[in-house]
Design a protein around this motif. Structure first.
Motif, PDB file in Angstrom:
ATOM      1  N   LEU B 128       0.836  -1.207   0.000  1.00  0.00           N
ATOM      2  CA  LEU B 128       0.000   0.000   0.000  1.00  0.00           C
ATOM      3  C   LEU B 128       0.867   1.252   0.000  1.00  0.00           C
ATOM      4  O   LEU B 128       0.534   2.258  -0.642  1.00  0.00           O
ATOM      5  CB  LEU B 128      -0.941   0.007   1.212  1.00  0.00           C
ATOM      6  CG  LEU B 128      -2.235  -0.778   1.040  1.00  0.00           C
ATOM      7  CD1 LEU B 128      -3.024  -0.794   2.339  1.00  0.00           C
ATOM      8  CD2 LEU B 128      -3.090  -0.170  -0.074  1.00  0.00           C
ATOM      9  N   ARG B 129       1.991   1.196   0.726  1.00  0.00           N
ATOM     10  CA  ARG B 129       2.906   2.348   0.690  1.00  0.00           C
ATOM     11  C   ARG B 129       3.488   2.509  -0.707  1.00  0.00           C
ATOM     12  O   ARG B 129       3.605   3.613  -1.225  1.00  0.00           O
ATOM     13  CB  ARG B 129       4.036   2.160   1.716  1.00  0.00           C
ATOM     14  CG  ARG B 129       3.617   2.568   3.129  1.00  0.00           C
ATOM     15  CD  ARG B 129       4.824   2.698   4.048  1.00  0.00           C
ATOM     16  NE  ARG B 129       5.396   1.400   4.359  1.00  0.00           N
ATOM     17  CZ  ARG B 129       4.961   0.628   5.369  1.00  0.00           C
ATOM     18  NH1 ARG B 129       3.985   1.029   6.145  1.00  0.00           N
ATOM     19  NH2 ARG B 129       5.518  -0.547   5.586  1.00  0.00           N
ATOM     20  N   ARG B 130       3.800   1.376  -1.327  1.00  0.00           N
ATOM     21  CA  ARG B 130       4.382   1.408  -2.658  1.00  0.00           C
ATOM     22  C   ARG B 130       3.441   2.076  -3.670  1.00  0.00           C
ATOM     23  O   ARG B 130       3.888   2.828  -4.529  1.00  0.00           O
ATOM     24  CB  ARG B 130       4.682  -0.027  -3.084  1.00  0.00           C
ATOM     25  CG  ARG B 130       5.317  -0.144  -4.442  1.00  0.00           C
ATOM     26  CD  ARG B 130       5.675  -1.589  -4.680  1.00  0.00           C
ATOM     27  NE  ARG B 130       6.452  -1.725  -5.890  1.00  0.00           N
ATOM     28  CZ  ARG B 130       6.979  -2.865  -6.293  1.00  0.00           C
ATOM     29  NH1 ARG B 130       6.805  -3.954  -5.572  1.00  0.00           N
ATOM     30  NH2 ARG B 130       7.661  -2.925  -7.410  1.00  0.00           N
ATOM     31  N   VAL B 131       2.125   1.798  -3.539  1.00  0.00           N
ATOM     32  CA  VAL B 131       1.189   2.416  -4.477  1.00  0.00           C
ATOM     33  C   VAL B 131       0.672   3.764  -3.950  1.00  0.00           C
ATOM     34  O   VAL B 131      -0.177   4.392  -4.564  1.00  0.00           O
ATOM     35  CB  VAL B 131      -0.011   1.496  -4.809  1.00  0.00           C
ATOM     36  CG1 VAL B 131       0.467   0.204  -5.447  1.00  0.00           C
ATOM     37  CG2 VAL B 131      -0.849   1.215  -3.582  1.00  0.00           C
ATOM     38  N   GLY B 132       1.190   4.172  -2.782  1.00  0.00           N
ATOM     39  CA  GLY B 132       0.972   5.543  -2.334  1.00  0.00           C
ATOM     40  C   GLY B 132      -0.282   5.801  -1.528  1.00  0.00           C
ATOM     41  O   GLY B 132      -0.657   6.962  -1.340  1.00  0.00           O
ATOM     42  N   ILE B 133      -0.976   4.761  -1.021  1.00  0.00           N
ATOM     43  CA  ILE B 133      -2.177   5.037  -0.229  1.00  0.00           C
ATOM     44  C   ILE B 133      -2.241   4.193   1.049  1.00  0.00           C
ATOM     45  O   ILE B 133      -3.247   3.539   1.325  1.00  0.00           O
ATOM     46  CB  ILE B 133      -3.474   4.828  -1.054  1.00  0.00           C
ATOM     47  CG1 ILE B 133      -3.354   3.580  -1.956  1.00  0.00           C
ATOM     48  CG2 ILE B 133      -3.821   6.051  -1.864  1.00  0.00           C
ATOM     49  CD1 ILE B 133      -4.640   3.229  -2.671  1.00  0.00           C
ATOM     50  N   PRO B 134      -1.163   4.244   1.859  1.00  0.00           N
ATOM     51  CA  PRO B 134      -1.215   3.454   3.103  1.00  0.00           C
ATOM     52  C   PRO B 134      -2.339   3.914   4.031  1.00  0.00           C
ATOM     53  O   PRO B 134      -2.853   3.123   4.816  1.00  0.00           O
ATOM     54  CB  PRO B 134       0.154   3.716   3.742  1.00  0.00           C
ATOM     55  CG  PRO B 134       0.642   4.989   3.144  1.00  0.00           C
ATOM     56  CD  PRO B 134       0.074   5.027   1.749  1.00  0.00           C
ATOM     57  N   GLU B 135      -2.747   5.177   3.919  1.00  0.00           N
ATOM     58  CA  GLU B 135      -3.779   5.704   4.829  1.00  0.00           C
ATOM     59  C   GLU B 135      -5.158   5.137   4.507  1.00  0.00           C
ATOM     60  O   GLU B 135      -6.087   5.281   5.291  1.00  0.00           O
ATOM     61  CB  GLU B 135      -3.792   7.241   4.784  1.00  0.00           C
ATOM     62  CG  GLU B 135      -4.400   7.863   3.532  1.00  0.00           C
ATOM     63  CD  GLU B 135      -3.440   7.893   2.335  1.00  0.00           C
ATOM     64  OE1 GLU B 135      -2.332   7.325   2.449  1.00  0.00           O
ATOM     65  OE2 GLU B 135      -3.811   8.462   1.291  1.00  0.00           O
ATOM     66  N   LYS B 136      -5.286   4.446   3.359  1.00  0.00           N
ATOM     67  CA  LYS B 136      -6.594   3.900   2.986  1.00  0.00           C
ATOM     68  C   LYS B 136      -6.751   2.433   3.386  1.00  0.00           C
ATOM     69  O   LYS B 136      -7.695   1.765   2.959  1.00  0.00           O
ATOM     70  CB  LYS B 136      -6.803   4.020   1.463  1.00  0.00           C
ATOM     71  CG  LYS B 136      -6.798   5.450   0.953  1.00  0.00           C
ATOM     72  CD  LYS B 136      -7.994   6.217   1.455  1.00  0.00           C
ATOM     73  CE  LYS B 136      -8.006   7.635   0.902  1.00  0.00           C
ATOM     74  NZ  LYS B 136      -9.048   8.453   1.534  1.00  0.00           N
ATOM     75  N   ALA B 137      -5.833   1.930   4.186  1.00  0.00           N
ATOM     76  CA  ALA B 137      -5.817   0.498   4.516  1.00  0.00           C
ATOM     77  C   ALA B 137      -7.167  -0.005   5.018  1.00  0.00           C
ATOM     78  O   ALA B 137      -7.618  -1.077   4.639  1.00  0.00           O
ATOM     79  CB  ALA B 137      -4.729   0.209   5.549  1.00  0.00           C
ATOM     80  N   ASP B 138      -7.824   0.775   5.864  1.00  0.00           N
ATOM     81  CA  ASP B 138      -9.058   0.288   6.477  1.00  0.00           C
ATOM     82  C   ASP B 138     -10.320   0.769   5.773  1.00  0.00           C
ATOM     83  O   ASP B 138     -11.422   0.614   6.302  1.00  0.00           O
ATOM     84  CB  ASP B 138      -9.083   0.689   7.959  1.00  0.00           C
ATOM     85  CG  ASP B 138      -7.967   0.006   8.730  1.00  0.00           C
ATOM     86  OD1 ASP B 138      -7.723  -1.193   8.466  1.00  0.00           O
ATOM     87  OD2 ASP B 138      -7.318   0.669   9.566  1.00  0.00           O
ATOM     88  N   SER B 139     -10.152   1.349   4.587  1.00  0.00           N
ATOM     89  CA  SER B 139     -11.329   1.816   3.849  1.00  0.00           C
ATOM     90  C   SER B 139     -11.918   0.688   3.026  1.00  0.00           C
ATOM     91  O   SER B 139     -11.195  -0.171   2.512  1.00  0.00           O
ATOM     92  CB  SER B 139     -10.945   2.949   2.889  1.00  0.00           C
ATOM     93  OG  SER B 139     -10.399   4.018   3.609  1.00  0.00           O
ATOM     94  N   TYR B 140     -13.247   0.707   2.915  1.00  0.00           N
ATOM     95  CA  TYR B 140     -13.896  -0.226   1.994  1.00  0.00           C
ATOM     96  C   TYR B 140     -13.795   0.327   0.574  1.00  0.00           C
ATOM     97  O   TYR B 140     -13.760   1.558   0.382  1.00  0.00           O
ATOM     98  CB  TYR B 140     -15.360  -0.427   2.391  1.00  0.00           C
ATOM     99  CG  TYR B 140     -15.508  -1.375   3.550  1.00  0.00           C
ATOM    100  CD1 TYR B 140     -15.570  -2.748   3.325  1.00  0.00           C
ATOM    101  CD2 TYR B 140     -15.535  -0.907   4.856  1.00  0.00           C
ATOM    102  CE1 TYR B 140     -15.672  -3.631   4.388  1.00  0.00           C
ATOM    103  CE2 TYR B 140     -15.635  -1.795   5.929  1.00  0.00           C
ATOM    104  CZ  TYR B 140     -15.709  -3.154   5.687  1.00  0.00           C
ATOM    105  OH  TYR B 140     -15.795  -4.035   6.732  1.00  0.00           O
ATOM    106  N   PRO B 141     -13.767  -0.567  -0.426  1.00  0.00           N
ATOM    107  CA  PRO B 141     -13.599  -0.119  -1.811  1.00  0.00           C
ATOM    108  C   PRO B 141     -14.573   0.987  -2.220  1.00  0.00           C
ATOM    109  O   PRO B 141     -14.193   1.905  -2.936  1.00  0.00           O
ATOM    110  CB  PRO B 141     -13.830  -1.395  -2.622  1.00  0.00           C
ATOM    111  CG  PRO B 141     -13.383  -2.482  -1.713  1.00  0.00           C
ATOM    112  CD  PRO B 141     -13.749  -2.032  -0.328  1.00  0.00           C
TER     113      PRO B 141
END
Lengths: 290, 249
Positions: B128-141
């Motif tokens: 997720l860090r690699r694709v630049g959105i680690p802060e969205k880990a707990d979000s639903y699609p």
């Protein structure tokens, strides 16, 4: 803009209000109020009149059996339904056709006839088959397992248990169609994505497809449980002492048909209305979450 | 057996019919390890079908697919093992809507790779860090934009440590302003040495990242060359026509 008048300022707005009020009157669920009123009225009579009170106290003894039968049969039907629903979707010719045969057989026979058939013909036949298999195992010399199959005996399988089996087999076929539709409602891309990650068909079903499918069909499953509660009254034909059977016994011995069947009807109505409200609540919550 | 070690994908005489429709009409293709191949062509030309035959999401009518020196036989066990080694990114993302972003990324790691929950989560966060959105880990699609969803989908594939990544029109369902964020991830992946086969009409991406470019039409490979060769010196009339249609406006 700061001081909006509280009263409607133009005739147009007044008219809109009037229309919405009359629409609200028209859309108000009067039928529901009527139904609840009848129920409350009957409960009032049950509490105040001795004959009704006596009927209710007699009939309520069957409630445990009714609830137990409906719940157990539904639980087993869920398993049958899931297996048959998956079978209907399977590419395997044998399981596909077996599932189809089961569903079509059940849907083509009246439920009352099926209940007689399964309880009085189907269950004994299966038990005899198991016994014969056990005997054969004895002659083959595998005693410890053989005992498991000969332990069954038609005399000690209660009508209660047979009724549950009969309802479960019947409802399994209906639930199979619900599960099938639920699984088919999931986009094919979900299966592809799961498979492309290396999951097997079974893993994709278990972790990806079924959780979504079951969520989608939860309201339908709930509605079928309500139907199951009502259809559980059919087991009274097997002399299972559910509320219907007990009410019949009461009516037969006292000739108070009115007391017996008014009370019985309101008992079913109370259960189904409460359950329907619960299903609606679940449905609303699911819709909010999506 | 005679495949050299460097050819990670070998496709031989691939035919795929859907009823009477011939989607693939004899396709052969070799992709070397760490190469980026971009596939272009008009719709219905068989690009996606070819891609989907590589990991056998579509079973070819006839022909052979070799992945890293192993012939795909169609046995379920081998297919599951091979697919775990081949990441695939779809046009419509196909995230699992009942799972959060991080659950999307950890599930197959646990179920297929047998990793522990902790390990899977650590790897998922790395991706997720690699694709630049680690802060969205707990979000639903459903709470994510299209571009974010596609990046989660890429992270989901990468978390399996695939040898090959297949991209099936990964940006064509995206709003224009989100295309770049996905292409940036793909460029980063290409420069890291991932073997990639991309069905895509992003010519900028093809120019900067592709080692080879394939033009397909009517179920066959019409041209297979370098991006330079294709854009400056297309050999076939069909290629010229197609390029003029997608490049002139």
């Amino acid at each position: 803009m700061a001081d909006q008048p509280l009263m409607p300022s133009s005739p147009l707005e007044i008219e809109e209000r009037e229309i919405s009020f009359s629409t609200r009157l028209n859309e108000f669920p009067w039928w529901f109020v009527a139904m609840i009123s009848i129920a409350i009225w009957v409960f009032y009579i049950i509490l105040t009149r001795e004959n009704f009170n006596e009927a209710f106290n007699f009939i309520k003894v069957g409630l445990t059996i009714t609830i137990q039968t409906a719940l157990t049969a539904y639980g087993i039907a869920l398993i049958f339904g899931l297996i048959a629903g998956l079978g209907r979707l399977s590419k395997n010719v044998v399981s596909n056709n077996l599932a189809r045969l089961y569903v079509e057989l059940v849907r083509g026979i009246p439920m009352l006839v099926l209940i007689f058939f399964i309880a009085l013909v189907g269950v004994p036949a299966v038990v005899n088959g198991l016994n014969a298999f056990g005997e054969w195992l004895f002659t083959m010399g595998v005693d410890p397992i053989a005992g498991l199959f000969t332990a069954f005996n038609n005399q000690n399988i209660s009508m209660n248990a047979r009724a549950i089996v009969a309802l479960a087999v019947t409802y399994g076929a209906y639930l199979a169609e619900i599960f099938r539709a639920g699984i088919q409602s999931i986009e094919h891309g979900q299966m592809e994505a799961a498979r492309s990650l290396g999951m097997s068909y079974g893993q994709a079903m278990r972790y990806i497809i079924l959780p979504q499918a079951i969520r989608n069909v939860l309201p339908a499953l709930g509605n079928d449980f309500v139907s199951m509660v009502k259809d559980s009254s059919l087991v009274s034909v097997l002399a299972v002492r559910d509320i219907t059977q007990v009410a019949r016994l009461y009516a037969g011995s006292t000739f108070r048909f009115r007391e017996a069947y008014v009370t019985l009807s309101v008992m079913y109505l109370t259960m189904t209305v409460l359950l329907s409200l619960l299903v609606q609540q679940i449905e609303r919550r699911l819709r909010r979450d999506v | 057996m005679s495949e050299t070690k460097d050819n990670i994908i070998v496709v031989k005489d691939l035919y795929k019919y859907f009823g009477d429709v011939k989607a693939l009409n004899g396709v052969s293709l070799t992709v070397e390890r760490s190469k980026v191949v971009v596939v272009i062509g008009p719709s219905g030309s068989g690009k996606s079908t070819m891609l989907r035959c590589i990991n056998h999401l579509e079973k070819p009518t006839s022909g052979e697919v070799w992945i890293d020196g192993e012939l795909l036989t169609g046995s379920p066990k081998q297919l599951n093992e091979t697919r775990a080694e081949i990441g695939m990114v779809f046009q419509l993302f196909n995230l699992f809507p009942h799972l959060t972003a991080i659950e999307n990324i950890t599930l197959a790691q646990k179920v297929v790779r047998g990793r522990s929950k902790e390990e899977a989560q650590e790897i998922a966060m790395q991706q997720l860090r690699r694709v630049g959105i680690p802060e969205k880990a707990d979000s639903y699609p459903r709470k994510l934009s299209g571009g974010q969803q596609q990046r989660v989908a890429i992270a989901r594939s990468l978390a399996m440590n695939p040898k090959i990544m297949l991209f099936d029109e990964p940006t064509s369902a995206l709003d224009p302003e989100m295309i770049k964020e996905v292409l940036d991830v793909m460029l980063d992946l290409a420069s890291a040495g991932m073997t990639m086969v991309c069905v895509s009409h992003e010519m900028g991406f093809a120019r900067s990242a592709a080692d080879e470019i394939i033009f397909m039409d009517e179920g066959v490979i019409v041209e297979h060359t370098t991006p330079e060769g294709l854009f400056s010196n297309p050999q076939h009339d069909r290629t010229k026509l197609f390029l003029s249609q997608i490049l002139h406006h």
